[in-house]
Design an enzyme around this catalytic site. Structure first.
Site, short mmCIF file in Angstrom:
data_model
loop_
_atom_site.label_atom_id
_atom_site.label_comp_id
_atom_site.label_asym_id
_atom_site.label_seq_id
_atom_site.Cartn_x
_atom_site.Cartn_y
_atom_site.Cartn_z
N TRP A 74 1.09 -0.55 0.14
CA TRP A 74 2.12 -1.56 0.43
C TRP A 74 1.60 -3.00 0.25
CZ3 TRP A 74 1.28 2.29 4.34
CH2 TRP A 74 2.17 3.36 4.25
N HIS A 75 0.61 -3.17 -0.61
CA HIS A 75 0.06 -4.51 -0.84
C HIS A 75 0.48 -5.06 -2.20
CE1 HIS A 75 -3.43 -3.57 2.20
NE2 HIS A 75 -2.24 -3.60 2.76
#
Length: 545
Positions: free
Chosen positions: A479-480
């Site tokens: 989720w980066h």
């Protein structure tokens, strides 16, 4: 906070910020001290939602699939499940909570002022950052990293330093999450209006008396679909700011007519500025993990320890039953359900989102003892690989199409392979031995991991083929993701959008690389940093006038 249904049909502010997320909240709080600010958030409030606030229910928000879920799912064109925040506080309401600053090299490369960067981090940390408790399982991971040579031991620190460290967390000692929305405590309530469940359709531009198109307002709808408009007050220093994240910011620019002209015309969008770099440079740091079942009970823990290696792989870990529920984890951490082999009664070419969900729905609840254990993961620095984002349609409620091109650059694949080999050594270390079954080899654990539904990509059998193939087959998001509005391509060094006036983008979409081992601290810092910088510049301009 107000529901957008209560907003007037037309309103006026000094600053209008689109996106009440990890950057938007600290930015709004800062600017509200001296100016009137409208903060528009497409999601709802995080407060009162136990799935968000409690560490033990971390996965539930990611798994919720309602139209109002705080996590809006998407599958990248690479076949990897992902989620986009749709809640006040943004990704800080959904993530695993790790808090760590960017490296000094990153700060210098970004051209940020060191003193203001430190002050901005400290401003954030007073509200949202804590030292984690470090119980048995996390301690064993820490000791295993040190045993296999990820040294020195740097203890508890927010700083990004080579070696093994205990990082910060946005969960307090009671397991209660503190998010970027909490930074609105700093705001001047008389200067700030926060609208929830408000979806911006486009930025409005004026071409009168300006050499370049100038942003001067937004059109947004409330939860009932009623249209509202908000405009900037008169004054050359008043501005629009997009802080809608790596998917939302390039998407909104395109919907507003700023983007690749040919692509915009294909969707019947009037071109304001032909800006071919909008949506380019999209990157997502690949995450790969090995699931480790434990003969002993383990604590519920999210990311607390990190091994920062010299070759560009970060080693982290999490444990406990919060990854266990097949229903809750069907799209987020389904790989951590021991029943998930049942999914593979569905052939790979039929393994759609719906088919996957249906397979999980059919699973029977298992004994919670089967869920003892955790996973050790590695995240690739950077990454070096990148892709692009495109509109699917003109509906701002829907996700755009995004391709990250995981491992397209061989550097990323090498870093992943090195990281997986290091994880294997940690699992086999004496320090970690009490949390492993002696009859389960690392190869067996990797094969077990490969059988779990972590993505929609084709699988290539036995993990013993190559570690590199394991990386390709088992890739997940951490989720980066970032990019799409990068400095020098879409915005200048002050985050002003090239080719137009009175419009900035301030969020992770401007990053070339993901900062630190987790970007949320730096995204929050950036919101505060730019709020201070913009206020100072405005005060200086007023003084000189």
């Amino acid at each position: 906070m107000h529901a957008a249904t209560s907003a007037p049909n037309v309103s006026y502010y000094d600053y209008i910020i689109v996106g009440g997320g990890t950057a938007g909240c600290p930015l709004a709080a800062t600017l509200s001290q001296n100016y009137s600010v409208l903060l528009i958030e497409r999601g709802g409030s995080p407060y009162g939602n136990s799935n968000i606030t409690n560490l033990a229910t971390f996965g539930a928000s990611l798994a919720e699939n309602s139209p109002t879920s705080p996590a809006q799912r998407f599958i990248s064109e690479d076949g990897v499940f992902n989620a986009r925040a749709r809640v006040l506080g943004g990704g800080s309401c959904l993530n695993a909570g790790f808090y760590t600053r960017a490296s000094l090299d990153y700060t210098k490369a970004a051209g940020w002022e060191g003193k203001l960067v430190n002050e901005s981090y400290q401003w954030v940390e007073k509200i949202v950052a804590f030292e984690p408790p470090m119980l048995q399982w996390q301690s064993a991971v820490r000791d295993g990293l040190l045993e296999v040579g990820v040294t020195p031991y740097n203890g508890f620190t927010y700083d990004h330093i080579l070696g093994t460290k205990v990082g910060g967390t946005i969960f307090d000692r009671n397991g209660h999450r503190h998010t970027a929305a909490d930074l609105l405590e700093y705001a001047n309530p008389k200067g700030l209006t926060v609208l929830l469940n408000a979806t911006v359709h486009r930025i409005l531009f004026s071409t009168k008396r300006n050499p370049k198109p100038a942003a001067h307002g937004v059109v947004f709808t409330d939860a009932l679909g009623i249209m509202h408009r908000a405009y900037l007050n008169k004054g050359s220093m008043n501005e629009m700011i997009i802080s809608a994240g790596a998917l939302g910011s390039p998407q909104l620019l395109m919907l507003s007519g700023v983007g690749p002209a040919e692509h915009l015309r294909s969707h019947n969008i009037t071109v304001v500025v032909d800006q071919p770099m909008v949506g380019q440079g999209m990157s997502d740091n690949p995450m790969n993990a090995i699931y480790v079942p434990s003969p002993l009970d383990v604590e519920i823990s999210l990311i607390q320890v990190v091994g920062i290696t010299q070759y560009g792989s970060y080693i982290e870990a999490a444990s406990g039953a919060n990854f266990a529920s097949p229903r809750a984890m069907q799209m987020s951490f389904g790989m951590f359900s021991p029943e998930s082999q049942e999914l593979f009664t569905v052939s790979s070419n039929q393994r759609t989102l719906e088919a996957t969900a249906k397979a999980f729905e059919a699973m029977k609840p298992a004994d919670t003892a089967a869920f003892r254990g955790g996973f050790i993961l590695e995240k690739v620095l950077g990454p070096a690989s990148s892709g692009h984002l495109e509109l699917r349609n003109r509906n701002p409620h829907e996700n755009p199409s995004v391709t990250f091109n995981y491992f397209k650059d061989p550097t990323d694949l090498q870093r992943c392979a090195d990281g997986i080999r290091l994880i294997s050594r940690v699992i086999q270390s004496k320090s970690f031995s009490k949390f492993t079954f002696p009859y389960l080899s690392v190869t067996a654990l990797m094969n077990m991991t490969l059988s779990f539904p972590m993505n929609l990509r084709a699988k290539h059998g036995n993990a013993s083929q190559t570690v590199e193939q394991f990386c390709q087959d088992s890739v997940m998001t951490i989720w980066h993701y970032h990019g799409g509005c990068q400095v020098g391509r879409v915005v200048d060094n002050d985050y002003k959008v090239l080719g137009v006036d009175r419009l900035r983008v301030i969020d992770g979409s401007t990053f070339d690389y993901s900062p630190g081992t987790n970007p949320q601290a730096t995204v929050m810092m950036l919101g505060r940093y730019m709020g201070v910088k913009m206020s100072n510049e405005r005060a200086k301009s007023a003084g000189s006038a």
